[in-house]
Design a protein around this motif. Sequence first.
Motif, PDB file in Angstrom:
ATOM      1  N   PRO A  44       0.828  -1.209   0.000  1.00  0.00           N
ATOM      2  CA  PRO A  44       0.000   0.000   0.000  1.00  0.00           C
ATOM      3  C   PRO A  44       0.862   1.259   0.000  1.00  0.00           C
ATOM      4  CG  PRO A  44      -0.792  -1.575   1.633  1.00  0.00           C
ATOM      5  CD  PRO A  44       0.517  -2.101   1.145  1.00  0.00           C
ATOM      6  N   GLN A  45       0.458   2.245  -0.779  1.00  0.00           N
ATOM      7  CA  GLN A  45       1.241   3.479  -0.858  1.00  0.00           C
ATOM      8  C   GLN A  45       1.352   4.155   0.500  1.00  0.00           C
ATOM      9  OE1 GLN A  45       2.912   4.471  -3.631  1.00  0.00           O
ATOM     10  NE2 GLN A  45       3.862   5.938  -2.226  1.00  0.00           N
ATOM     11  N   ILE A  46       0.303   4.035   1.322  1.00  0.00           N
ATOM     12  CA  ILE A  46       0.352   4.653   2.637  1.00  0.00           C
ATOM     13  C   ILE A  46       1.454   4.045   3.492  1.00  0.00           C
ATOM     14  CG2 ILE A  46      -1.349   3.113   3.717  1.00  0.00           C
ATOM     15  CD1 ILE A  46      -2.444   5.561   5.196  1.00  0.00           C
ATOM     16  N   ALA A  47       1.725   2.746   3.306  1.00  0.00           N
ATOM     17  CA  ALA A  47       2.803   2.094   4.042  1.00  0.00           C
ATOM     18  C   ALA A  47       4.162   2.630   3.604  1.00  0.00           C
ATOM     19  CB  ALA A  47       2.740   0.580   3.840  1.00  0.00           C
ATOM     20  N   VAL A  48       4.334   2.767   2.296  1.00  0.00           N
ATOM     21  CA  VAL A  48       5.603   3.273   1.758  1.00  0.00           C
ATOM     22  C   VAL A  48       5.848   4.701   2.225  1.00  0.00           C
ATOM     23  CG1 VAL A  48       6.895   3.760  -0.357  1.00  0.00           C
ATOM     24  CG2 VAL A  48       5.417   1.727  -0.228  1.00  0.00           C
ATOM     25  N   LEU A 285      -2.575  -0.945   8.904  1.00  0.00           N
ATOM     26  CA  LEU A 285      -3.687  -1.696   9.499  1.00  0.00           C
ATOM     27  C   LEU A 285      -4.854  -0.776   9.836  1.00  0.00           C
ATOM     28  CD1 LEU A 285      -1.765  -4.128  11.882  1.00  0.00           C
ATOM     29  CD2 LEU A 285      -3.161  -4.797   9.923  1.00  0.00           C
ATOM     30  N   ASN A 286      -4.530   0.430  10.302  1.00  0.00           N
ATOM     31  CA  ASN A 286      -5.581   1.353  10.722  1.00  0.00           C
ATOM     32  C   ASN A 286      -6.279   2.048   9.564  1.00  0.00           C
ATOM     33  OD1 ASN A 286      -5.188   0.845  13.458  1.00  0.00           O
ATOM     34  ND2 ASN A 286      -3.712   2.518  13.715  1.00  0.00           N
ATOM     35  N   GLU A 287      -5.539   2.339   8.493  1.00  0.00           N
ATOM     36  CA  GLU A 287      -6.070   3.215   7.446  1.00  0.00           C
ATOM     37  C   GLU A 287      -6.181   2.573   6.068  1.00  0.00           C
ATOM     38  OE1 GLU A 287      -4.257   7.085   7.413  1.00  0.00           O
ATOM     39  OE2 GLU A 287      -3.847   7.043   9.574  1.00  0.00           O
ATOM     40  N   ALA A 288      -5.702   1.349   5.909  1.00  0.00           N
ATOM     41  CA  ALA A 288      -5.788   0.685   4.597  1.00  0.00           C
ATOM     42  C   ALA A 288      -6.394  -0.704   4.750  1.00  0.00           C
ATOM     43  CB  ALA A 288      -4.407   0.601   3.951  1.00  0.00           C
ATOM     44  N   SER A 289      -7.396  -0.815   5.604  1.00  0.00           N
ATOM     45  CA  SER A 289      -7.977  -2.124   5.907  1.00  0.00           C
ATOM     46  C   SER A 289      -8.677  -2.762   4.718  1.00  0.00           C
ATOM     47  CB  SER A 289      -8.949  -2.010   7.082  1.00  0.00           C
ATOM     48  OG  SER A 289      -9.998  -1.101   6.781  1.00  0.00           O
ATOM     49  N   GLU A 290      -9.003  -1.968   3.677  1.00  0.00           N
ATOM     50  CA  GLU A 290      -9.676  -2.514   2.502  1.00  0.00           C
ATOM     51  C   GLU A 290      -8.693  -3.001   1.443  1.00  0.00           C
ATOM     52  OE1 GLU A 290     -12.940  -3.067   2.328  1.00  0.00           O
ATOM     53  OE2 GLU A 290     -12.897  -2.385   4.411  1.00  0.00           O
ATOM     54  N   TYR A 291      -7.394  -2.797   1.682  1.00  0.00           N
ATOM     55  CA  TYR A 291      -6.407  -3.169   0.660  1.00  0.00           C
ATOM     56  C   TYR A 291      -6.456  -4.662   0.306  1.00  0.00           C
ATOM     57  CZ  TYR A 291      -2.161  -2.534  -2.092  1.00  0.00           C
ATOM     58  OH  TYR A 291      -1.252  -2.459  -3.125  1.00  0.00           O
ATOM     59  N   PRO A 292      -6.610  -5.572   1.278  1.00  0.00           N
ATOM     60  CA  PRO A 292      -6.687  -6.992   0.909  1.00  0.00           C
ATOM     61  C   PRO A 292      -7.792  -7.307  -0.091  1.00  0.00           C
ATOM     62  CG  PRO A 292      -6.295  -6.788   3.248  1.00  0.00           C
ATOM     63  CD  PRO A 292      -6.580  -5.401   2.746  1.00  0.00           C
TER      64      PRO A 292
END
Length: 393
Positions: A44-48, A285-292
């Motif tokens: 996820p881009q937010i993770a990077v 985990l908090n902000e990209a929970s829909e990524y899976p």
Amino acid sequence: MEFRRIPGLPPYVFTIIDSLKLEARREGRDVIDLGFGNPDLPSPQIAVDKLAEAAQNTRNHRYSSSRGLPKLRQAAADHYLRRFGVSLDPDTEVLSTIGAKEGFSHLMWVLLQPGDAAIVPTPSYPIHIWGPYFAGADARQVPIGDGADGAGYIDRVMEAWELGWPKPRVVVLSFPHNPTTTTVELADLQRLVDWARERDVVLVHDLAYGDMCFDGWSPPSIMQCEGAKEVAVELYSMTKSFSMAGWRVAFLVGRRDVVDALSKLKSYLDYGTFQPIQIAATVTLNEASEYPSELNKVYEARRDALVDGLARIGWDILRPRGTMFAWAKIPEPYADMGSIEFAQHLVRECDVAVSPGVGFGPGGDGHVRFALIENEQRIAQAVRGLRRGLERL
């Protein structure tokens, strides 16, 4: 010098196929690699972005905590509540590990010693078989079975426990299963939990593919079972669910004394994952929970491209409901080949690399595993290569 543990390891059969693949590529051939389950989709881009930001803060360059940052463990507990409806205490029932493989391996050290036994599935992800051996224990292999129903494995586990001596202290399971893609329903996990509560058995569930599911089906967590916290622990990883393989972020959750025991051991072994990675994982985990769910759409399309393509050339295989793999029985016209010889044939004659089933234990011979790590166009190209090279179909 005589080394310990290493001499007992069998040859790593996947290197045989890797060598053939590299040799073919040096010859200029375009070999499509569907062997190693190494996710090709981006994290996820937010993770990077958060990783880059946190790495700029020199305070994050110091030692971290082997248990995991409190906010990361809270984020994992919150994820379990959203995803499975399970409440976890982040201080006593959640532990951060450096990937699921590290967590599982060291977990075997605190649960097993020489003279003990564990029940493990066969075929299986190799560390599930070798983890107990590294701890000096006996790994009693129970057939996982092929297909969408893991209830048979649970029945065979119970039978093996009753017949074996000494009684196994640990039962290892992993659904959806790598490599066979076998799945299980919550009611059957509940049967196993009820059974374990009557015996001195710890259930270890590796939920590596807990978010990778298709056709509207959703994998259960063993922690959803009544009484699970009395007998079970579960490994949850961000590797496949969030396409964060190289980040090495996973969690052990569940039975408190088991979580605490691993936490104590890890305090002697490591200082946890690099702190900026933990911070980035927390935000993810908090902000990209829909990524899976976004990843699942991609993998489901790839699954369909492979399974439908193989069917068109006369190779019918199970359509998996989960994981990023497809488990394929060697076609009858090639049944005289073992899985290594057949996988070698696919590289040489079809320009396609797969994993030989025997690499997942003796129970895997007669099969090969496809990893869905190429796009649909490349998978279609692989099917054309298989059509060309499998002349007996």
